[in-house]
Design an enzyme around this catalytic site. Structure first.
Site, PDB file in Angstrom:
ATOM      1  CB  VAL B  21      -1.273   1.888   1.611  1.00 34.87           C
ATOM      2  CG1 VAL B  21      -1.879   0.592   1.088  1.00 34.87           C
ATOM      3  CG2 VAL B  21       0.176   1.998   1.192  1.00 34.87           C
ATOM      4  CB  CYS B  22      -1.836   5.580   5.302  1.00 41.83           C
ATOM      5  SG  CYS B  22      -3.625   5.772   5.465  1.00 41.83           S
ATOM      6  N   PRO B  23       0.746   6.962   3.656  1.00 45.73           N
ATOM      7  CG  PRO B  23       2.421   8.641   3.733  1.00 45.73           C
ATOM      8  CD  PRO B  23       2.226   7.153   3.581  1.00 45.73           C
ATOM      9  CB  THR B  25      -4.891   7.444   1.524  1.00 46.66           C
ATOM     10  OG1 THR B  25      -4.110   7.483   2.720  1.00 46.66           O
ATOM     11  CG2 THR B  25      -5.076   6.005   1.088  1.00 46.66           C
TER      12      THR B  25
END
Lengths: 266, 90
Positions: B21-23, B25
């Site tokens: 998941v972000c960040p 990614t």
């Protein structure tokens, strides 16, 4: 040098910073930082550097953990009382980041061993608590051409500056020579707030990170002071002295020297 | 660039960031780009939603050239990005 998924996740919050990125993280991984003193300043400094992914951290301290240290020396826990600080520090750093290579050295720095200790390192953090050691580290770093962070704390106030060879003054340019041993109160006599050590030691880690990744401006040619009681930071511009005994044009100090230390500092 | 030319981009490498998941990614995408030479094209598989919204913007912000974002129809997207080496940041 590629990072695995776990490393990318661990360092993600700083890799996304433009000033760091993957390249900066690689520089941190390749960096070697020596922390002299696993006390109030060395604890937060080494802790944040291990957290940031500095590949190799050396930590030197001759003392054993005392109950009165725990108020500010956050690398050590209650169960560590009586244990060598170097060992306790190593265990805490590895618990935080098992990928860090930590070399723990149980020793006092002196004129005879300092050059050997700093030789293999890119950046040195002075986390010592006495003037003889501060001048020793300064002189050794100037002579060896090493960048280092000086800091000192007492009661509610602290100060730090960064030396980079060829850029700005060294510690001796500013403070010339140690004060007479009897004129100086130690932390033991004068007291110190633990969070102050956290503030100033963290700033030293910040300087090391910036030096390693090559971002921003270092505290070269400046002394940053912090008055915790008033909540004031001040940055004082400093310049190099041409007649400095160690970094000047005609240096009289060409090898590290030991100064007498006040008995209560020991 | 005309739409018909867009289809011609051939990725030189691929990265899958649907497992994070972000960040992270974005960080995984940066790591994959770091392995490539300037001008090479990376195809990134990312989840619809937050990742598909943020990763292209973040890569663009880094100076890379976002070429195309296509919906794979299975809850993921394919992002084509060309590596542009950033100037050193002061």
């Amino acid at each position: 040098m590629a990072f695995n998924a776990e490393q990318l996740a661990r360092y993600s919050r700083q890799i996304i910073l433009k000033e760091l990125g993957i390249k900066g993280q690689q520089k941190l991984k390749q960096a070697r930082v020596l922390v002299v003193g696993a006390g109030g300043l060395g604890s937060p400094a080494a802790f944040y550097l291990a957290a940031a992914g500095v590949g190799h951290i050396g930590i030197i301290d001759a003392d054993e953990v005392d109950l009165s240290n725990l108020q500010r020396q956050i690398l050590h826990g209650t169960d560590d009382v009586g244990r060598p600080k170097a060992d306790s520090a190593r265990a805490s750093l590895l618990a935080l980041n098992p990928e860090t290579e930590v070399r723990a050295l149980r020793a006092f720095v002196d004129a005879g061993n300092i050059m050997g200790f700093i030789r293999d390192y890119d950046f040195i953090i002075d986390g010592t608590d006495n003037f003889p050691a501060k001048f020793l580290i300064n002189d050794a770093c100037v002579l060896a051409g090493k960048a280092f962070s000086h800091a000192g704390i007492l009661r509610f106030t602290g100060q730090l500056m960064t030396y980079v060879p060829g850029q700005g003054p060294c510690y001796r340019c500013v403070f010339r020579e140690p004060p007479p041993p009897e004129a100086v109160p130690s932390c033991r006599q004068a007291g110190v707030i633990g969070a102050l050590a956290g503030v100033v030691g963290s700033l030293q880690a910040m300087e090391a990170v910036k030096y390693i990744v090559g971002a921003g401006a270092l505290l070269t040619g400046a002394l940053l002071t912090y008055n915790g009681l008033q909540g004031d930071f001040r940055k004082i511009a400093l310049s190099r002295r041409a007649d400095c005994d160690v970094c000047g044009e005609h240096p009289s100090i060409t090898a590290p020297v030991d100064y007498a230390q006040a008995v209560c500092d020991a | 660039m005309p739409a018909e030319r867009m289809a011609d981009f051939r990725p030189d490498a691929a990265a899958d960031v649907t497992d994070v998941v972000c960040p992270v990614t974005f960080v995984k995408a940066l790591a994959a780009l770091d392995e490539l030479e300037d001008g090479r094209i990376l195809e990134i598989r990312l989840n619809d939603g937050e990742a598909a919204r943020n990763v292209p913007l973040s890569l663009k912000d880094e100076g890379h050239q976002v070429l195309r974002l296509t919906d794979n129809g299975d809850g993921t997207c394919a992002l084509l990005v060309r590596k542009v080496s950033a100037c050193p940041v002061e």
